[in-house]
Write an enzyme that holds these catalytic residues in place. Structure first.
Site, PDB file in Angstrom:
ATOM      1  N   HIS A  65     108.137 -27.722   4.652  1.00  0.00           N
ATOM      2  CA  HIS A  65     108.534 -26.283   4.462  1.00  0.00           C
ATOM      3  C   HIS A  65     107.257 -25.348   4.653  1.00  0.00           C
ATOM      4  O   HIS A  65     106.082 -25.975   4.538  1.00  0.00           O
ATOM      5  CB  HIS A  65     109.162 -26.016   3.357  1.00  0.00           C
ATOM      6  CG  HIS A  65     108.239 -26.231   1.980  1.00  0.00           C
ATOM      7  ND1 HIS A  65     108.540 -27.583   1.556  1.00  0.00           N
ATOM      8  CD2 HIS A  65     107.590 -25.775   1.272  1.00  0.00           C
ATOM      9  CE1 HIS A  65     107.639 -27.694   0.558  1.00  0.00           C
ATOM     10  NE2 HIS A  65     107.081 -26.525   0.392  1.00  0.00           N
ATOM     11  N   CYS A 179     103.637 -23.721  -6.488  1.00  0.00           N
ATOM     12  CA  CYS A 179     103.094 -24.689  -5.639  1.00  0.00           C
ATOM     13  C   CYS A 179     102.525 -23.821  -4.369  1.00  0.00           C
ATOM     14  O   CYS A 179     102.626 -22.628  -4.380  1.00  0.00           O
ATOM     15  CB  CYS A 179     104.156 -25.535  -4.768  1.00  0.00           C
ATOM     16  SG  CYS A 179     105.473 -24.745  -3.944  1.00  0.00           S
TER      17      CYS A 179
END
Length: 669
Positions: A65, A179
């Site tokens: 992603h 993240c």
């Protein structure tokens, strides 16, 4: 609002053999659906995100992603692989692959949907349904949440649980997850911790600092917590809220893969009364495993953390170098090299005089360059210890210039400032002092310590080393210069935008802070070698079209512009699909170009620009000849290696070389 996933974005028979091939196959579906505008640009962003940390998760899941400017609408593509694809998970290959694409400025509604998917991936019933699905439309609907994944228990029998809960107050934990991209791992870690807490009878409340927004935990909830867990790969925001609590500080993947262990560790620390001293803006004194793998992992990842600190400084420094360097280069193009000794334009400026404008550009560029070393040092320190380290970092960098320690002095000053601040943050202080620590005490003490070290202890030796390096660069001639050019060329072309490439580039731009003939030759060799990979792939796809797929040939046309602009990353799609043939070939070409550039004595004052700054290059025609020679060498090797593979292959292998993208990437080495 367009649907996040449709049947056209589902591949229940994904045949790719590698993670790069899987990402390309799914991304092509996004392109066909008009969700991605530039396939190679998007895949480069995916690869860059993958390089930060593998995206494989336990349970057979891969979630490549990224956020990318090449994404027109938040999109999710799903592929199911019968053989499994290695995404770096500890338990083996992934059979469920989700490619998540978010625009650079994605709206909160779409990102909330993405985070909801990440949470649902922790539900075994949901993943089982994905593995059993046979209709792409039904699977897309399931992922969109249009089919229930849970059946309510008709007889929950709450009485016993309520009585047990009333008997004692549960252990309370507050957690923060984050993240680098803020899309998937952030929310999966949150769900994993919450689920583990329910299983252990622990009350876990999680704050997700992701792309869908940053909603702070209720201060009352934080105050009532017995312990804190940070599962993060980027800095936790507003850390001071959690001071005075037992703290477990780990990477985000630890929050996903071993939440029960983290909860148990938090309980043990609370029982022992271990309190982490967290400053308002700084780090903590927690000794937990920041990398998620025990103390051994801590040591194993020191090099990674050091590189991160240095690249933080370089990333903030490069815009100063780019702006200042191009302005100075333009001033020389207009007024000649003697313009550097012109009077201050504040005292003498004639509107209709070209030399006055050249002097203005030169003096503005020089002002930008004056910040180069302090910014480098300041943001290295910032990367290590957050905002309290900025002041001592900048001060140390400025002093490095004062004692003529230059670029190397800035590196050392930044590391020293970060280390001193981290050491101060580990000292327990009274609660009444904590509020002034980050704004007064830490900058004061750290600046004094770093200033002493640079002025008195390490500054002069570093200055001597800097002078020796400068003399060595200026004295390079013949074989020595050629060898340095070869090394720089190999580094620029090995990972095409990765750590080695950045190290070589940082070495070159560092020399522009105090330019000499040797440092200008290094800058020229670095830029020339960095242009070779995309130019070589563009030429190869032109002269031997049959060795490349239709998509690669289209990418090759774009690579002409990318290479000419000194965007080495333009070759990444080719290297990702066929690394064993492409990378050695472009490295050889880059080595040839670097060697020839140094041998020809080409110089460059601009840190970027490609062919568009050729008028600012010393020995421009020989410089272009060096680039052309390296491009031809790399092209010849790519064609030779790919042609040999095709000749040795069976008919199926020949189809692989000329057919669809899917057949090619499945068997690429």
């Amino acid at each position: 609002m367009s649907e996040l996933i449709t049947a056209e974005l589902v591949d229940l028979d994904l045949s790719a053999a590698t993670k790069d091939a899987a990402a390309r196959s799914l991304a092509e579906r996004m392109v066909a659906a008009d969700r991605v505008t530039d396939l190679d640009g998007f895949l480069a962003d995916v690869a860059a995100r993958e390089a930060q940390m593998p995206t494989g998760l336990d349970g057979g899941i891969g979630i490549p992603h990224c956020r990318s400017e090449h994404v027109s609408a938040p999109t999710l593509a799903f592929g199911r692989s019968a053989a499994g694809i290695d995404f770096g998970a500890a338990d083996g290959p992934a059979d469920l692959i989700f490619l998540i694409a978010a625009p650079a400025g994605a709206d909160d509604d779409h990102l909330t949907i993405l985070s909801a998917l990440a949470r649902r991936l922790m539900d075994p019933e949901f993943t089982a349904a994905l593995r059993a699905g046979t209709d792409p439309g039904a699977v897309a609907a399931l992922i969109r949440g249009e089919e229930p994944t849970e059946t309510p228990d008709p007889d929950p029998e709450p009485e016993e649980d309520d009585a047990t809960a009333a008997a004692a107050t549960p252990f309370r934990i507050v957690a923060v997850t984050s993240c680098p991209t803020g899309i998937a791992h952030t929310y999966m870690a949150a769900e994993s911790l919450a689920a583990a807490g329910r299983a252990e009878g622990v009350e876990v409340t999680v704050e997700t600092q992701g792309s869908a927004g940053f909603k702070k935990l209720d201060p009352a909830v934080v105050a009532a917590a017995d312990a804190v867990i940070w599962a993060h790969d980027v800095e936790v925001r507003e850390k001071g809220r959690f001071r005075g609590k037992p703290l477990v500080d780990v990477g985000v993947k630890a929050g996903i893969n071993r939440p029960a262990e983290l909860i148990a560790e938090a309980r043990r620390k609370a029982e022992r009364g271990e309190i982490a001293a967290v400053s308002e803006d700084g780090g903590s004194t927690d000794s937990g495993d920041r990398d998620g793998g025990g103390s051994g992992a801590d040591h194993a990842h020191f090099g990674v953390r050091l590189r991160t600190y240095l690249m933080s400084g370089v990333s903030y420094m490069v815009p100063f170098v780019a702006a200042g360097g191009l302005l100075i280069a333009l001033s020389f193009a207009i007024g000649g090299y003697e313009i550097a000794s012109a009077k201050s334009v504040a005292d003498h400026f004639v509107w209709g005089e070209a030399d006055s404008w050249a002097a203005l550009l030169n003096q503005i560029g020089s002002a930008a360059f004056a910040f180069l070393v302090p910014v480098l040092a300041g943001y290295i320190a910032y990367g290590m210890a957050d905002r309290p380290a900025l002041v001592p970092g900048f001060v140390g960098g400025a002093i490095a210039l004062t004692v003529n320690a230059g670029f190397l002095g800035g590196l050392v000053a930044g590391l020293l400032a970060g280390a001193v601040v981290m050491a101060i943050q580990r000292v327990p202080v009274h609660a009444t002092l904590r509020g002034i620590m980050p704004v007064l005490v830490i900058p004061l003490i750290a600046s004094a310590v770093v200033g002493f070290l640079i002025f008195i202890v390490v500054g002069k030796p570093i200055a001597s080393l800097q002078n020796a390096l400068t003399d060595w660069l200026n004295g390079l001639s013949g074989s020595n210069a050629v060898i340095l050019g070869v090394v720089l060329g190999l580094m620029m072309c090995f990972d095409m935008g990765g750590p080695l490439n950045k190290v070589a580039y940082a070495f070159a731009v560092g020399g522009l802070a105090d330019p000499t003939d040797g440092s200008l030759k290094v800058m020229a060799a670095v830029m020339a070698a960095g242009m070779v990979p995309p130019l070589a792939m563009a030429l190869a796809t032109t002269v031997r079209k049959k060795l490349f797929t239709k998509t690669e040939r289209e990418n090759g046309r774009a690579a002409w512009v990318l290479g000419a602009s000194f965007i080495t990353e333009g070759a990444i799609p080719f290297a990702a699909a066929d690394p064993l043939r492409v990378i050695p070939s472009v490295m050889a070409g880059g080595a040839v170009t670097g060697a020839l550039s140094m041998a020809f004595g080409a110089t460059l004052r601009a840190p970027h620009g490609g062919v568009f700054v050729v008028p600012l290059i010393g020995q421009p025609f020989l410089y272009l000849l060096a680039i052309a020679a390296g491009t031809l060498v790399a092209t010849a090797l790519v064609v030779l290696l790919k042609g040999a593979r095709r000749t040795a292959s069976d008919p199926a292998g020949e189809a692989e070389a000329t057919g669809s993208d899917d057949s090619r990437v499945t068997v690429a080495a």
